[in-house]
Design a protein around this motif. Structure first.
Motif, short mmCIF file in Angstrom:
data_model
loop_
_atom_site.label_atom_id
_atom_site.label_comp_id
_atom_site.label_asym_id
_atom_site.label_seq_id
_atom_site.Cartn_x
_atom_site.Cartn_y
_atom_site.Cartn_z
N HIS A 155 -6.24 -1.99 2.75
CA HIS A 155 -5.37 -0.85 3.00
C HIS A 155 -5.57 0.27 1.98
O HIS A 155 -5.37 1.45 2.31
N LEU A 156 -5.94 -0.08 0.76
CA LEU A 156 -6.04 0.91 -0.31
C LEU A 156 -7.45 1.48 -0.48
O LEU A 156 -7.63 2.48 -1.17
N ALA A 157 -8.43 0.86 0.14
CA ALA A 157 -9.82 1.25 -0.05
C ALA A 157 -10.03 2.73 0.25
O ALA A 157 -9.58 3.24 1.29
N GLY A 158 -10.70 3.43 -0.65
CA GLY A 158 -11.02 4.84 -0.46
C GLY A 158 -10.05 5.79 -1.12
O GLY A 158 -10.36 6.98 -1.30
N ARG A 159 -8.85 5.31 -1.48
CA ARG A 159 -7.88 6.18 -2.13
C ARG A 159 -8.25 6.43 -3.59
O ARG A 159 -8.97 5.64 -4.20
N PRO A 160 -7.75 7.53 -4.19
CA PRO A 160 -8.09 7.84 -5.58
C PRO A 160 -7.34 6.91 -6.55
O PRO A 160 -6.26 7.23 -7.05
N LEU A 161 -7.92 5.76 -6.80
CA LEU A 161 -7.35 4.73 -7.65
C LEU A 161 -8.44 4.15 -8.54
O LEU A 161 -9.63 4.24 -8.22
N THR A 162 -8.02 3.51 -9.62
CA THR A 162 -8.92 2.67 -10.40
C THR A 162 -8.55 1.23 -10.13
O THR A 162 -7.41 0.82 -10.37
N ALA A 163 -9.50 0.46 -9.61
CA ALA A 163 -9.26 -0.93 -9.20
C ALA A 163 -10.04 -1.87 -10.11
O ALA A 163 -11.28 -1.85 -10.13
N ILE A 164 -9.32 -2.66 -10.88
CA ILE A 164 -9.93 -3.70 -11.71
C ILE A 164 -9.82 -5.01 -10.91
O ILE A 164 -8.71 -5.45 -10.60
N THR A 165 -10.95 -5.60 -10.57
CA THR A 165 -10.91 -6.71 -9.63
C THR A 165 -11.30 -8.03 -10.26
O THR A 165 -12.22 -8.12 -11.08
N LEU A 166 -10.59 -9.08 -9.86
CA LEU A 166 -10.86 -10.46 -10.26
C LEU A 166 -11.38 -11.25 -9.08
O LEU A 166 -11.26 -12.48 -9.05
N ALA A 168 0.83 -1.21 0.00
CA ALA A 168 0.00 0.00 0.00
C ALA A 168 0.86 1.26 0.00
O ALA A 168 0.51 2.27 -0.62
N SER A 169 2.01 1.20 0.68
CA SER A 169 2.90 2.37 0.75
C SER A 169 3.58 2.64 -0.60
O SER A 169 4.08 3.75 -0.82
N GLN A 170 3.60 1.65 -1.49
CA GLN A 170 4.27 1.80 -2.78
C GLN A 170 3.34 2.23 -3.91
O GLN A 170 3.79 2.63 -4.98
N VAL A 171 2.03 2.14 -3.67
CA VAL A 171 1.06 2.46 -4.71
C VAL A 171 0.82 3.97 -4.77
O VAL A 171 0.56 4.60 -3.75
N LYS A 172 0.88 4.53 -5.97
CA LYS A 172 0.68 5.96 -6.16
C LYS A 172 -0.78 6.26 -6.45
O LYS A 172 -1.44 5.52 -7.19
N ASP A 173 -1.27 7.36 -5.88
CA ASP A 173 -2.63 7.79 -6.19
C ASP A 173 -2.77 8.03 -7.69
O ASP A 173 -1.83 8.50 -8.35
N GLY A 174 -3.93 7.72 -8.22
CA GLY A 174 -4.18 7.88 -9.64
C GLY A 174 -3.82 6.67 -10.47
O GLY A 174 -4.07 6.65 -11.68
N LEU A 224 -14.54 -11.11 -5.84
CA LEU A 224 -15.71 -10.45 -5.27
C LEU A 224 -15.42 -9.76 -3.93
O LEU A 224 -15.82 -8.62 -3.73
N PRO A 225 -14.76 -10.42 -2.96
CA PRO A 225 -14.48 -9.74 -1.70
C PRO A 225 -13.66 -8.47 -1.86
O PRO A 225 -13.91 -7.46 -1.19
N ALA A 226 -12.68 -8.49 -2.75
CA ALA A 226 -11.86 -7.29 -2.97
C ALA A 226 -12.70 -6.15 -3.55
O ALA A 226 -12.55 -4.99 -3.15
N ALA A 227 -13.58 -6.47 -4.49
CA ALA A 227 -14.43 -5.44 -5.08
C ALA A 227 -15.31 -4.79 -4.02
O ALA A 227 -15.48 -3.56 -3.99
N GLN A 228 -15.85 -5.59 -3.13
CA GLN A 228 -16.72 -5.07 -2.08
C GLN A 228 -15.96 -4.17 -1.13
O GLN A 228 -16.45 -3.10 -0.74
N VAL A 229 -14.76 -4.57 -0.76
CA VAL A 229 -13.94 -3.78 0.16
C VAL A 229 -13.52 -2.46 -0.46
O VAL A 229 -13.51 -1.41 0.19
N LEU A 230 -13.18 -2.48 -1.74
CA LEU A 230 -12.61 -1.31 -2.40
C LEU A 230 -13.65 -0.25 -2.77
O LEU A 230 -13.30 0.91 -3.00
N ALA A 231 -14.91 -0.64 -2.84
CA ALA A 231 -15.95 0.27 -3.35
C ALA A 231 -16.38 1.31 -2.33
O ALA A 231 -17.53 1.38 -1.90
#
Length: 249
Positions: free
Chosen positions: A111-122, A88-94, A124-131
């Motif tokens: 850890h990344l949920a809510g940050r300004p990112l585009t998340a393409i998910t494979l 999470a500390s290595q991922v850049k916003d955008g 279901l649990p990750a998609a729910q957390v990130l939204a």
């Protein structure tokens, strides 16, 4: 100690010792044998281990089957948390990220949920957390695999061929000198396409994934930009000679 904490400790013990008596587990966990017997029975029903006369045995790793989501979710919690913190500390916003299925990847998603990112998910649990918040979630269509919640199949593959991402966060069933492998053929294909679609691929795996091989090859380690694991993986000397950057947290 809460039941989930006991179960996590039992799983950690089984990973090390493979077979243990009820009395040994009770002594190591610090509770009564009656409590451990109840825990072992419940864990056996969940497929986390197998009961034996007077104890329990770790389920053998399978080349063609992966553990259910419930079983994986209680394994190596501190290792997954450390990996997630670093990534999470290595991922850049955008950034645009592809999230693989699996509980280690889910920890990163939390850890990344809510940050300004585009998340393409494979997954279901990750998609729910990130939204939440500023995170835009694209959930790929396809077949949802029972008990693991990963998304696979021709629809998924077709969509991946048309996408481009900055980073693929990839999990693994197994990793050895020959590369990353998976127990499920359909998941292996999806992983290959996600690697092709991404500028960089990070392999996220705790030490229990290293040193053995599953049925289907995903990729050689030289297709991975960076391997992120916990410090117990330092015993695998071949890992540092395989090509990618290795970060142990």
């Amino acid at each position: 100690m809460l039941p989930l904490e006991r179960q996590t400790r039992i799983i950690e013990l089984m990973d090390v010792h493979e077979t243990l008596l009820t009395q040994e587990i009770a002594e190591k966990v610090g509770v009564s044998e009656a409590t451990i017997r109840r825990d072992l029975q419940g864990m056996a029903e969940q497929g986390l281990l197998a009961r034996t006369h007077g104890g329990a045995v770790r389920l053998q790793r399978s080349l063609t089957q992966e553990p259910a989501f419930a079983a994986k979710s209680v394994r190596m919690p501190s290792e997954k948390l450390a990996i997630a913190d670093y990534v999470a500390s290595q991922v850049k916003d955008g950034s645009t990220l592809i999230f693989d299925a699996g509980t280690t990847i889910l920890a990163v998603a939390q850890h990344l949920a809510g940050r300004p990112l585009t998340a393409i998910t494979l997954d279901l649990p990750a998609a729910q957390v990130l939204a939440v918040g500023e995170t835009e979630v694209l959930l790929l269509g396809g077949r949802v695999r029972s008990n693991s919640f990963s998304i696979t199949g021709p629809w998924t593959e077709e969509q991946l061929r048309s996408l481009r991402a900055d980073l693929f966060l990839m999990g693994a069933h197994a990793v050895d000198e020959r590369g990353v492998s998976n127990a499920v053929i359909e998941e292996a294909m999806v992983k290959r396409l996600a690697i092709e679609a991404s500028a960089k691929t990070l392999l996220l795996a705790d030490h229990s994934k290293f040193g053995w091989r599953a049925m289907t090859q995903v990729c050689a380690l030289d297709r991975v930009s960076e391997v992120v694991s916990d410090r117990k993986s330092r015993k695998f000397g071949w890992l540092t000679d395989a090509g990618p950057k290795v970060t142990l947290v």
